[in-house]
Design a protein around this motif. Structure first.
Motif, mmCIF file in Angstrom:
data_model
loop_
_atom_site.group_PDB
_atom_site.id
_atom_site.type_symbol
_atom_site.label_atom_id
_atom_site.label_comp_id
_atom_site.label_asym_id
_atom_site.label_seq_id
_atom_site.Cartn_x
_atom_site.Cartn_y
_atom_site.Cartn_z
ATOM 1 N N ALA A 64 0.839 -1.197 0.000
ATOM 2 C CA ALA A 64 0.000 0.000 0.000
ATOM 3 C C ALA A 64 0.873 1.247 0.000
ATOM 4 C CB ALA A 64 -0.906 0.008 1.223
ATOM 5 N N ILE A 65 0.471 2.254 -0.741
ATOM 6 C CA ILE A 65 1.189 3.524 -0.720
ATOM 7 C C ILE A 65 0.216 4.668 -0.481
ATOM 8 C CG2 ILE A 65 3.076 2.697 -2.169
ATOM 9 C CD1 ILE A 65 1.855 4.198 -4.528
ATOM 10 N N GLN A 66 0.765 5.736 0.074
ATOM 11 C CA GLN A 66 -0.015 6.945 0.337
ATOM 12 C C GLN A 66 0.718 8.152 -0.235
ATOM 13 O OE1 GLN A 66 1.242 5.407 3.539
ATOM 14 N NE2 GLN A 66 -0.132 3.720 2.979
ATOM 15 N N TYR A 71 -2.392 -6.878 -9.033
ATOM 16 C CA TYR A 71 -3.523 -6.036 -9.397
ATOM 17 C C TYR A 71 -3.287 -4.660 -8.777
ATOM 18 C CZ TYR A 71 -5.831 -10.414 -10.611
ATOM 19 O OH TYR A 71 -6.142 -11.636 -11.171
ATOM 20 N N GLN A 72 -3.646 -3.601 -9.511
ATOM 21 C CA GLN A 72 -3.416 -2.244 -9.032
ATOM 22 C C GLN A 72 -4.739 -1.513 -8.836
ATOM 23 O OE1 GLN A 72 -0.431 0.083 -11.117
ATOM 24 N NE2 GLN A 72 0.512 -1.757 -12.008
ATOM 25 N N TYR A 73 -4.856 -0.834 -7.693
ATOM 26 C CA TYR A 73 -6.051 -0.044 -7.391
ATOM 27 C C TYR A 73 -5.599 1.335 -6.911
ATOM 28 C CZ TYR A 73 -8.084 -4.652 -7.702
ATOM 29 O OH TYR A 73 -8.447 -5.898 -8.155
ATOM 30 N N TRP A 74 -6.064 2.375 -7.584
ATOM 31 C CA TRP A 74 -5.646 3.747 -7.308
ATOM 32 C C TRP A 74 -6.858 4.591 -6.913
ATOM 33 C CZ3 TRP A 74 -0.495 5.523 -8.188
ATOM 34 C CH2 TRP A 74 0.361 4.580 -8.769
ATOM 35 N N THR A 99 -3.950 7.620 -2.863
ATOM 36 C CA THR A 99 -3.526 6.333 -2.322
ATOM 37 C C THR A 99 -3.575 5.283 -3.429
ATOM 38 O OG1 THR A 99 -5.819 6.016 -1.584
ATOM 39 C CG2 THR A 99 -4.212 6.709 0.089
ATOM 40 N N ALA A 100 -2.877 4.169 -3.181
ATOM 41 C CA ALA A 100 -2.912 3.043 -4.118
ATOM 42 C C ALA A 100 -2.591 1.763 -3.358
ATOM 43 C CB ALA A 100 -1.935 3.238 -5.268
ATOM 44 N N VAL A 101 -3.084 0.639 -3.880
ATOM 45 C CA VAL A 101 -2.787 -0.680 -3.317
ATOM 46 C C VAL A 101 -2.443 -1.619 -4.463
ATOM 47 C CG1 VAL A 101 -3.636 -2.632 -1.976
ATOM 48 C CG2 VAL A 101 -4.377 -0.319 -1.380
ATOM 49 N N PHE A 102 -1.384 -2.389 -4.271
ATOM 50 C CA PHE A 102 -0.949 -3.402 -5.228
ATOM 51 C C PHE A 102 -1.030 -4.754 -4.530
ATOM 52 C CE2 PHE A 102 1.928 0.389 -5.708
ATOM 53 C CZ PHE A 102 1.111 1.033 -6.620
ATOM 54 N N ARG A 107 -13.112 13.220 -2.235
ATOM 55 C CA ARG A 107 -12.421 14.124 -3.133
ATOM 56 C C ARG A 107 -10.899 14.086 -3.002
ATOM 57 N NH1 ARG A 107 -15.171 19.928 -2.769
ATOM 58 N NH2 ARG A 107 -13.728 20.235 -4.528
ATOM 59 N N GLU A 108 -10.386 13.682 -1.865
ATOM 60 C CA GLU A 108 -8.942 13.741 -1.659
ATOM 61 C C GLU A 108 -8.247 12.401 -1.864
ATOM 62 O OE1 GLU A 108 -8.181 15.748 2.032
ATOM 63 O OE2 GLU A 108 -8.997 17.650 1.269
ATOM 64 N N GLY A 109 -8.976 11.366 -2.244
ATOM 65 C CA GLY A 109 -8.357 10.090 -2.600
ATOM 66 C C GLY A 109 -7.641 9.406 -1.454
ATOM 67 N N ARG A 110 -8.193 9.461 -0.266
ATOM 68 C CA ARG A 110 -7.461 9.047 0.931
ATOM 69 C C ARG A 110 -7.735 7.617 1.411
ATOM 70 N NH1 ARG A 110 -4.828 13.117 3.655
ATOM 71 N NH2 ARG A 110 -5.214 15.242 2.892
ATOM 72 N N ILE A 111 -8.713 6.935 0.879
ATOM 73 C CA ILE A 111 -9.081 5.631 1.437
ATOM 74 C C ILE A 111 -9.354 4.615 0.331
ATOM 75 C CG2 ILE A 111 -10.642 4.389 2.985
ATOM 76 C CD1 ILE A 111 -11.461 7.062 4.169
ATOM 77 N N ILE A 112 -8.785 3.428 0.498
ATOM 78 C CA ILE A 112 -9.114 2.289 -0.361
ATOM 79 C C ILE A 112 -9.326 1.076 0.547
ATOM 80 C CG2 ILE A 112 -8.414 0.784 -2.250
ATOM 81 C CD1 ILE A 112 -6.456 2.887 -3.161
#
Length: 255
Positions: A32-34, A51-54, A65-68, A87-92
């Motif tokens: 996971a990255i932030q 698999y990539q999720y952004w 954020t993103a998770v691989f 709006r700020e892309g902070r949670i996956i």
């Protein structure tokens, strides 16, 4: 299972500083990255087997954020609760057969605490969200949580009291989360450890002198306590003002 979390402070810059070498060497099950600081199409990562999720922020060059992950999740959710986006892309959130994985970049209260009220409301909503998830299956929650929970978690605790990330209110929110059935995995393994940090200012020689804060965490449901094998920092890894942190969990059933 091996999990890694890293605030990369701009994935495009971090890639130029060795991100991919570290990524391949670690061979994590979930990475996971932030603070990705990018928009769709601005970076393409070649990560065979993942698999990539952004989750991109609407504001360019901000947050994200993103998770691989090696195994495709059952479901991916962006935001908290019924909100499908934020709006700020902070949670996956990734849902698997027997657990949830939640990657978060917590809002900073800002130097003058101008965003503290927003931050505290965020904490309330996130805690309720995690509690609801935990009622269904165990949770692995990670990210840059922007708080040094105790005096052990930063170098100059006394002089930083009341500053962003070190207010009574922010620390209390972390305590409330842990009291709701969650475990700070690093403190579980190393309850009295000092001088172990995950973030250092870019000011001159601060990192060299290890004047840092521990603000990046792996927090898990208490039901996973017996399965926590290691929780540590790779504090010699450069490329960002944060270092990667990792968690190794042995489960009776793997994903």
């Amino acid at each position: 299972m091996k999990y890694i979390s890293w605030n990369v402070n701009g994935i495009r810059a971090c890639v130029k500083k060795g991100f991919l070498d570290y990524f391949y060497a670690q061979d994590a099950d979930i990475f996971a990255i932030q603070e990705t600081k990018c928009q769709a199409g601005q970076v393409e990562l070649d990560l065979p087997g993942y698999y990539q999720y952004w989750n991109y922020a609407e504001k360019k060059g901000y947050s994200g954020t993103a998770v691989f992950t090696k195994k495709q999740p059952l479901h991916v959710h962006y935001g908290v609760g019924d909100h499908e986006t934020e709006r700020e892309g902070r949670i996956i959130t990734l849902e698997y057969e027997d657990f949830y994985f939640v990657n978060v970049y917590t809002p900073n209260a800002q130097r003058d605490l101008a965003r503290l009220a927003y931050r505290l409301q965020w904490e309330e909503e996130l805690r309720e969200y995690l509690i609801v998830l935990q009622q269904k299956k165990p949770v692995v929650y990670c990210g840059d949580l922007n708080v040094a929970h105790t005096a052990l978690d930063l170098k100059n605790a006394k002089s930083n009291e009341g500053n962003s990330g070190c207010t009574v209110e922010e620390r209390d929110k972390m305590s409330q989360l842990l009291a709701a059935g969650f475990i700070d995995t690093f403190r579980h393994k190393y309850p009295q450890a000092t001088d172990r940090y995950s973030w250092w200012s870019y000011m001159n020689k601060v990192r060299e002198r290890n004047i840092g804060w521990r603000i990046d965490y792996f927090i898990v449901s208490a039901s996973l306590q017996a399965h926590i094998k290691e929780a540590e920092m790779h504090d010699m890894v450069l490329g960002s003002d944060h270092c990667p942190i990792y968690l190794i969990v042995e489960r009776e059933k793997s994903i």
